[in-house]
Design a protein around this motif. Structure first.
Motif, PDB file in Angstrom:
ATOM      1  N   ALA A  62      16.680  27.339  32.705  1.00 30.03           N
ATOM      2  CA  ALA A  62      17.269  26.959  33.909  1.00 30.03           C
ATOM      3  C   ALA A  62      16.425  25.717  33.955  1.00 30.03           C
ATOM      4  O   ALA A  62      15.508  25.319  33.965  1.00 30.03           O
ATOM      5  N   PHE A  63      17.484  24.383  34.712  1.00 32.10           N
ATOM      6  CA  PHE A  63      16.059  23.270  34.638  1.00 32.10           C
ATOM      7  C   PHE A  63      17.148  22.575  35.816  1.00 32.10           C
ATOM      8  O   PHE A  63      18.129  22.554  36.123  1.00 32.10           O
ATOM      9  N   CYS A  64      15.942  22.213  36.899  1.00 31.51           N
ATOM     10  CA  CYS A  64      16.939  20.880  38.413  1.00 31.51           C
ATOM     11  C   CYS A  64      16.213  19.651  38.638  1.00 31.51           C
ATOM     12  O   CYS A  64      14.599  20.156  38.160  1.00 31.51           O
ATOM     13  N   ASP A  65      17.032  18.988  38.182  1.00 31.37           N
ATOM     14  CA  ASP A  65      16.586  17.664  38.492  1.00 31.37           C
ATOM     15  C   ASP A  65      15.073  16.937  37.384  1.00 31.37           C
ATOM     16  O   ASP A  65      14.261  16.512  37.589  1.00 31.37           O
ATOM     17  N   ARG A  66      16.267  17.536  35.716  1.00 31.42           N
ATOM     18  CA  ARG A  66      15.147  17.234  34.131  1.00 31.42           C
ATOM     19  C   ARG A  66      14.238  18.034  34.852  1.00 31.42           C
ATOM     20  O   ARG A  66      12.848  17.944  34.349  1.00 31.42           O
ATOM     21  N   GLN A  67      13.803  19.017  35.560  1.00 29.71           N
ATOM     22  CA  GLN A  67      12.209  19.805  35.221  1.00 29.71           C
ATOM     23  C   GLN A  67      12.894  20.906  34.941  1.00 29.71           C
ATOM     24  O   GLN A  67      13.444  21.554  35.030  1.00 29.71           O
TER      25      GLN A  67
ATOM     26  N   ARG B 286      18.779  28.187  38.755  1.00 26.90           N
ATOM     27  CA  ARG B 286      18.881  27.477  39.120  1.00 26.90           C
ATOM     28  C   ARG B 286      19.570  26.607  41.019  1.00 26.90           C
ATOM     29  O   ARG B 286      18.971  25.850  41.483  1.00 26.90           O
ATOM     30  N   ASP B 287      20.421  27.483  41.077  1.00 23.27           N
ATOM     31  CA  ASP B 287      20.744  26.960  42.136  1.00 23.27           C
ATOM     32  C   ASP B 287      20.615  27.474  43.644  1.00 23.27           C
ATOM     33  O   ASP B 287      19.842  26.406  44.363  1.00 23.27           O
ATOM     34  N   LEU B 288      18.990  28.170  43.498  1.00 22.24           N
ATOM     35  CA  LEU B 288      18.372  28.627  44.173  1.00 22.24           C
ATOM     36  C   LEU B 288      17.348  27.244  44.452  1.00 22.24           C
ATOM     37  O   LEU B 288      16.412  27.385  45.231  1.00 22.24           O
ATOM     38  N   GLN B 289      16.577  26.758  42.670  1.00 21.99           N
ATOM     39  CA  GLN B 289      15.794  26.242  43.103  1.00 21.99           C
ATOM     40  C   GLN B 289      16.546  24.864  43.913  1.00 21.99           C
ATOM     41  O   GLN B 289      15.432  24.004  44.680  1.00 21.99           O
ATOM     42  N   VAL B 290      17.901  24.224  43.641  1.00 24.09           N
ATOM     43  CA  VAL B 290      18.470  23.048  44.263  1.00 24.09           C
ATOM     44  C   VAL B 290      18.257  23.517  45.554  1.00 24.09           C
ATOM     45  O   VAL B 290      17.762  22.570  46.577  1.00 24.09           O
ATOM     46  N   LEU B 291      18.242  24.477  45.990  1.00 27.11           N
ATOM     47  CA  LEU B 291      18.587  24.530  47.793  1.00 27.11           C
ATOM     48  C   LEU B 291      17.201  24.501  48.973  1.00 27.11           C
ATOM     49  O   LEU B 291      17.067  24.463  49.739  1.00 27.11           O
ATOM     50  N   ALA B 292      15.929  24.549  47.523  1.00 26.34           N
ATOM     51  CA  ALA B 292      14.643  24.788  48.027  1.00 26.34           C
ATOM     52  C   ALA B 292      14.412  22.930  47.970  1.00 26.34           C
ATOM     53  O   ALA B 292      13.865  22.885  49.188  1.00 26.34           O
ATOM     54  N   VAL B 293      14.754  22.412  46.859  1.00 26.53           N
ATOM     55  CA  VAL B 293      14.445  21.635  46.243  1.00 26.53           C
ATOM     56  C   VAL B 293      15.440  20.386  47.881  1.00 26.53           C
ATOM     57  O   VAL B 293      14.509  19.777  48.733  1.00 26.53           O
ATOM     58  N   ARG B 294      16.642  20.764  47.727  1.00 25.79           N
ATOM     59  CA  ARG B 294      17.181  19.545  49.021  1.00 25.79           C
ATOM     60  C   ARG B 294      16.798  19.905  50.298  1.00 25.79           C
ATOM     61  O   ARG B 294      17.008  19.701  51.232  1.00 25.79           O
ATOM     62  N   PHE B 295      16.240  21.639  50.447  1.00 19.42           N
ATOM     63  CA  PHE B 295      15.502  21.807  52.202  1.00 19.42           C
ATOM     64  C   PHE B 295      14.228  20.907  52.194  1.00 19.42           C
ATOM     65  O   PHE B 295      14.078  20.535  53.533  1.00 19.42           O
ATOM     66  N   LEU B 296      13.421  21.022  51.067  1.00 16.46           N
ATOM     67  CA  LEU B 296      11.820  20.036  51.308  1.00 16.46           C
ATOM     68  C   LEU B 296      12.732  18.752  51.904  1.00 16.46           C
ATOM     69  O   LEU B 296      11.403  17.929  51.962  1.00 16.46           O
ATOM     70  N   GLN B 297      13.643  18.135  51.087  1.00 16.99           N
ATOM     71  CA  GLN B 297      13.562  16.596  51.117  1.00 16.99           C
ATOM     72  C   GLN B 297      14.750  16.639  52.496  1.00 16.99           C
ATOM     73  O   GLN B 297      15.413  15.020  52.274  1.00 16.99           O
ATOM     74  N   GLY B 298      14.977  17.590  53.392  1.00 15.32           N
ATOM     75  CA  GLY B 298      16.006  16.579  54.054  1.00 15.32           C
ATOM     76  C   GLY B 298      17.710  16.784  53.955  1.00 15.32           C
ATOM     77  O   GLY B 298      18.249  16.496  54.360  1.00 15.32           O
ATOM     78  N   ARG B 299      18.051  17.204  52.604  1.00 17.01           N
ATOM     79  CA  ARG B 299      19.555  17.168  52.604  1.00 17.01           C
ATOM     80  C   ARG B 299      20.017  18.350  52.230  1.00 17.01           C
ATOM     81  O   ARG B 299      19.434  18.620  52.211  1.00 17.01           O
ATOM     82  N   GLU B 300      21.817  18.133  52.118  1.00 19.60           N
ATOM     83  CA  GLU B 300      22.698  19.234  51.720  1.00 19.60           C
ATOM     84  C   GLU B 300      22.435  19.837  50.534  1.00 19.60           C
ATOM     85  O   GLU B 300      22.258  18.513  48.838  1.00 19.60           O
ATOM     86  N   ALA B 301      22.646  21.098  49.970  1.00 23.36           N
ATOM     87  CA  ALA B 301      22.474  20.988  48.432  1.00 23.36           C
ATOM     88  C   ALA B 301      24.290  20.791  48.030  1.00 23.36           C
ATOM     89  O   ALA B 301      25.057  21.207  49.130  1.00 23.36           O
ATOM     90  N   SER B 302      24.300  20.587  46.883  1.00 25.56           N
ATOM     91  CA  SER B 302      25.482  20.469  46.901  1.00 25.56           C
ATOM     92  C   SER B 302      25.297  20.476  44.460  1.00 25.56           C
ATOM     93  O   SER B 302      25.098  20.275  44.228  1.00 25.56           O
ATOM     94  N   ASN B 303      26.421  20.560  43.774  1.00 28.08           N
ATOM     95  CA  ASN B 303      27.128  20.454  42.531  1.00 28.08           C
ATOM     96  C   ASN B 303      26.116  22.574  41.987  1.00 28.08           C
ATOM     97  O   ASN B 303      25.788  22.249  41.623  1.00 28.08           O
ATOM     98  N   LEU B 304      26.870  23.196  43.453  1.00 26.69           N
ATOM     99  CA  LEU B 304      26.007  24.214  43.160  1.00 26.69           C
ATOM    100  C   LEU B 304      26.673  25.116  41.936  1.00 26.69           C
ATOM    101  O   LEU B 304      28.028  24.930  42.108  1.00 26.69           O
ATOM    102  N   ASN B 305      26.197  26.258  41.212  1.00 31.59           N
ATOM    103  CA  ASN B 305      27.181  26.716  40.471  1.00 31.59           C
ATOM    104  C   ASN B 305      28.044  27.698  41.116  1.00 31.59           C
ATOM    105  O   ASN B 305      29.046  28.132  40.629  1.00 31.59           O
ATOM    106  N   PHE B 306      27.449  28.649  42.192  1.00 25.48           N
ATOM    107  CA  PHE B 306      28.616  29.892  43.277  1.00 25.48           C
ATOM    108  C   PHE B 306      28.206  29.024  44.325  1.00 25.48           C
ATOM    109  O   PHE B 306      27.599  27.897  44.975  1.00 25.48           O
TER     110      PHE B 306
END
Length: 284
Positions: free
Chosen positions: A22-27, A42-62
């Motif tokens: 699993a990788f998120c933003d090429r990491q 990967r979805d949890l990583q995206v949600l956490a990263v978008r939270f720290l960035q102050g944005r809504e998460a999108s393109n989730l698998n579930f």
């Protein structure tokens, strides 16, 4: 690495036990045995990263509802936990540690480290969220905020506060002071109260939706009954109109007959007077 049906998940061949990566933003996020585990990580990583960035998460698998706030908070803690500085990193004493920025907040006489973020804006966001939680006030009434929270809806604000609340409660309990324990208890009570209010609102919305459906169903049934009655009423009205027309025709015919009889009765005396002299001459 071969592609998989999930976003941010690939299949590797050099790892016989954990064949999915699993990788998120090429990491890199991690290796997993199944594709579903890798997709959820990967979805949890995206949600956490978008939270720290102050944005809504999108393109989730579930769907977003499959992940609890505790799971997201655990990943946020992992991302914001300060690492030991390397020889090339040093603390400059201005709230930053190497390439990371610390988000601290003062509770009574102690300064609590909330997170260690990559950007200054992310650290300010975490600090503002913690301030609003401790003051128990919305953004427009809270004091000492750094960022502008005017465009954030209450639902988005609550989602962003959930992981910060969990981490703040743990930090307050770790200080083991009476004031910190009281604050942690207050935060937990506020969260329970908000959850109860949300449940009540959901129940009210469900009741309103049920009532709307019942009203619409009753209106539809009454309209269908009215449509079924309409042809019967029209046929009955037509029969009455036909009967009235027949009676009017009969009355008109009878009136014309009476008029003809009256005219005949008027002509008969005149004819008798004209024939009287001829009858007298025949008698003579």
């Amino acid at each position: 690495m071969a592609r998989c049906k999930y976003k941010g998940v690939g299949r590797v061949k050099d790892n016989p036990k954990k064949t999915y990566r699993a990788f998120c933003d090429r990491q890199h996020v991690g290796y997993y045995e199944t594709a579903d585990e890798a997709a959820k990580a990967r979805d949890l990583q995206v949600l956490a990263v978008r939270f720290l960035q102050g944005r809504e998460a999108s393109n989730l698998n579930f769907s977003r509802e499959e992940y609890s706030e505790d799971q997201i908070g655990a990943v946020v803690d992992k991302l914001t936990t300060p690492k030991a500085p390397t020889p090339t990193q040093h603390s400059n004493g201005n709230g930053s540690r190497g390439s990371r920025f610390e988000a601290r907040i003062r509770v009574e006489d102690a300064r609590v480290l909330l997170a260690c973020c990559k950007t200054k804006e992310a650290a300010a966001r975490v600090r503002d969220l913690a301030k609003m939680l401790l003051q128990g006030a919305p953004p427009e009434a809270a004091r000492g905020l750094t960022l502008d929270w005017a465009g954030v809806s209450p639902e988005q604000l609550r989602r962003q506060q959930a992981p910060v609340r969990a981490k703040l409660v743990r930090k307050l309990l770790d200080t083991n002071t009476e004031a910190a324990v009281k604050l942690a208890t207050k935060l937990v009570d506020d969260e329970e109260r908000l959850q109860q209010q949300e449940r009540q609102q959901q129940q009210q919305q469900q009741q309103q939706a049920t009532q709307c459906r019942q009203r619409s169903a009753s209106q539809t049934a009454s309209q269908s009954q009215e449509r079924r009655r309409q042809p019967q009423r029209s046929s009955r009205d037509q029969l009455q109109a036909d009967e009235t027309q027949r009676l009017a025709d009969a009355v008109e015919q009878a009136a014309s007959s009476l008029m003809e009889v009256a005219r005949c009765a008027k002509r008969m005396p005149r004819a008798r007077q004209a024939d009287a002299p001829a009858a007298a001459r025949r008698r003579l």
